[in-house]
Design an enzyme around this catalytic site. Structure first.
Site, PDB file in Angstrom:
ATOM      1  CG  ASP A 154      -7.555   0.789  -3.051  1.00 15.82           C
ATOM      2  OD1 ASP A 154      -8.656   0.580  -3.103  1.00 15.82           O
ATOM      3  OD2 ASP A 154      -6.962   0.139  -1.965  1.00 15.82           O
ATOM      4  CD  GLU A 211      -3.802   6.642   2.239  1.00 17.26           C
ATOM      5  OE1 GLU A 211      -3.798   6.310   3.370  1.00 17.26           O
ATOM      6  OE2 GLU A 211      -3.273   5.894   1.187  1.00 17.26           O
ATOM      7  CD  GLU A 231       2.857   3.117   5.609  1.00 17.04           C
ATOM      8  OE1 GLU A 231       3.105   4.228   5.239  1.00 17.04           O
ATOM      9  OE2 GLU A 231       2.163   2.109   4.914  1.00 17.04           O
ATOM     10  CG  HIS A 269      -3.585  -0.444  -1.248  1.00 15.24           C
ATOM     11  ND1 HIS A 269      -4.282   0.517  -1.170  1.00 15.24           N
ATOM     12  CD2 HIS A 269      -2.518  -0.088  -0.774  1.00 15.24           C
ATOM     13  CE1 HIS A 269      -3.840   1.340  -0.238  1.00 15.24           C
ATOM     14  NE2 HIS A 269      -2.769   1.230   0.092  1.00 15.24           N
TER      15      HIS A 269
END
Lengths: 382, 382
Positions: B50, B142, B151, B320
């Protein structure tokens, strides 16, 4: 991040901690990995729409009412409750329908809508924990996974049988067998190409990462290629094979008597088998694996009408189980009369006891008498 | 059975037991549901490919070397180790790269291949458990999921910050924001049709089950339709929106200062926002959600060059992460000047604290002054 998604084919929920067969399994993990799927009506519908599957169980029950009439029945993994309901409709005095997921609630609703709540008792819980008020005359269950043993659900049927089946009791189904046969298929070429282009893509990626971002990732090339090989070439595939794709005699690699089999009997499957190529000048592209189950009752109390459910390659009677295909890369030229002297083994995956690892070894003696170099390949049923 | 498969889109591994935010989570379940995905090099490659993501972090580090030179750095969720390696290349004295999955092993290999093993220490373990020998000057991570918070990985960054960041420390990234905007899209019509045909299919199924197999399943029609509605229409979708699909002004619904935010600040997001339609005579088909993060350093120790990573709709700079699309079924006719007075809320799913539940409420006052009937819809980010 953002690469974590429930819709990724590669998302192998196969990370249950331990449980290589007999070993204890974390129930929460097992539920997250396994049972949760069956809590979807969509999946229940899929299975209930499999006419071959439905007809076999329907006929097994209604053409053998004497096994059900006035009897106590246990349905292991009842899902939406259809087998329990059929058992009741066939005259059962009492049916215990054990279901581990919230599907139990829906089963209860279906039972009531069909006015059988006085006969069918739906119990939400895992078979290993459930306590019944009595022993039963019949255990009925649709426990078969891909290539029969994937999912390892038969363990729960064995547990139910040992705890709750009367000494005179009957198992539905009563017998099961696993079959393998040499096949031809274009899948291998396709997967082989997929693997190749995935690797080309990887090389582009490592070049870019080095050139643009100053980091050399080429040390991961080998593990990446292993990961991709496993994914594209060593993972067995669901396929609905045409009978013409079977190029040699099929062989039984395991037979199970559901009345006597123990977990240790199915933890590891080992078998040598012979197969003769029945086609002129073709390609051995791998092996196909499937199963059948039989409803024969019990020796002292046999079925009036024996029923078979087979998932063998078929033109009109395909099932949702299809067959599992184990690819050979590259394929091998074979011809009519060539003899395969092969070995098969299947074990449960260390990471997830409901998934399997398979090995095929094979030696080919050509009709001419010449012996081709033998091969031995490992596969993963995920 | 045989309906259980790791490759099923509907297989929501979303059955972690509890963990609605603060509550403790079964680690085995969480690993099976979540971390396992990141153990695949294929996924690492996806993220490392990405360019928008990579450029942002690369520039953030190398255009702000003063934050790294001679400093101690902690990389939370290191994956293949790229951020840790960049930090070291930017002059860090020591980098602790914490990774929960077996990817740690690969990261170690990459670090060594890039001759940074004396600076970068890869630690396999979950951030919550790891003990470092010192506090750090920089935390780089990240951690962003779809629509930023999916998440719930930022929890681990907060944990790392509170335990291991010096009082003078800097967060990379330092700030994050969530955006929403009204959109038009053909997806809604498509999903609406999918839902309709799925229901027609269901009615055929219940008829057959009644006629061929004597069992009435129609009592499950309502739960099935709810399941399908959730799947087709109430589950947000990944989409790479074209800027032209955004039909009104975008609004910020959450801003996060990574240096001060607490878990309770992100457990529940609530916001009211206004948006004005900027397009003549179009359809409001739903809302798009995305995020951006900023690398600004710290007030007392700012970045020399501020970097932004945005996942907003873009023609050439898609990521992405794409955008999350929340559909409106049916769409609503709107036109330039119409004013949306909307409310947004997002909570963690009770079943899986890494998944989200979203609610959009909206009132539309047309340019003419007329008020359209308000609506309020719930969505699931899976």
């Amino acid at each position: 991040m953002g690469s974590y998604t429930n819709a990724v084919v590669r998302d192998q929920s196969g990370t249950s901690n331990g449980g290589d067969g007999g070993v204890a399994v974390d129930k929460g993990v097992d539920f997250a990995n396994y049972f949760c799927t069956y809590a979807f009506l969509y999946h229940q519908k899929e299975m209930l729409s499999d006419r071959v599957r439905m007809d076999a169980y329907y006929n097994a029950v209604f053409k053998n009412k004497h096994h059900f009439n006035g009897k106590a029945v246990l349905d292991v993994g009842a899902g939406s409750g259809i087998l329990a309901i059929w058992s009741a409709q066939a005259g059962a005095r009492k049916v215990y329908a054990v279901e581990a997921t919230s599907m139990a609630e829906h089963a209860r609703a279906v039972v009531k809508a069909n006015k059988l709540q006085d006969v069918v008792e739906v119990i939400e819980g895992s078979m290993e924990d459930v306590v019944l008020p009595e022993k039963v005359d019949v255990i009925i269950s649709e426990w078969m996974g891909y290539f029969l043993l994937r999912e390892s659900m038969f363990d729960s049927v064995i547990c139910a049988r040992d705890r709750w089946l009367k000494p005179t009791g009957v198992m539905y189904p009563s017998h099961a067998s696993m079959w393998v046969a040499p096949i031809r298929s274009g899948l291998g070429d396709q997967k082989s190409n997929d693997y190749e282009s995935s690797m080309e893509d990887w090389y582009r990626f490592t070049d870019q990462t080095k050139n643009y971002y100053g980091v050399d990732m080429s040390v991961l090339t080998k593990p990446f290629s292993q990961e991709q090989k496993k994914y594209y070439l060593q993972t067995s595939m669901w396929n609905n094979l045409h009978p013409h794709q079977v190029i040699g005699t099929a062989a039984t690699v395991k037979e199970i008597d559901c009345l006597t089999a123990s977990v240790s009997d199915i933890l590891e499957i080992r078998s040598n088998f012979l197969s003769t190529v029945t086609l002129q000048n073709t390609r051995l592209c791998g092996f196909g694996g499937w199963f059948d189950v039989h409803f024969r009752g019990r020796k002292e109390d046999p079925a009036e009408k024996e029923i078979e459910l087979t998932t063998a390659p078929s033109v009109n009677d395909g099932t949702h189980w299809g067959q599992q295909v184990f690819l050979l890369d590259p394929p091998i030229r074979v011809s009519e009369g060539d003899k395969l002297n092969a070995s098969f083994s299947m074990n449960r995956s260390k990471e997830n006891h409901r998934l399997m690892e398979v090995e095929f070894g094979c030696e080919i003696r050509q009709y001419s008498g010449e012996l081709l170099p033998p091969f031995r390949n490992r596969y993963f049923i995920e």
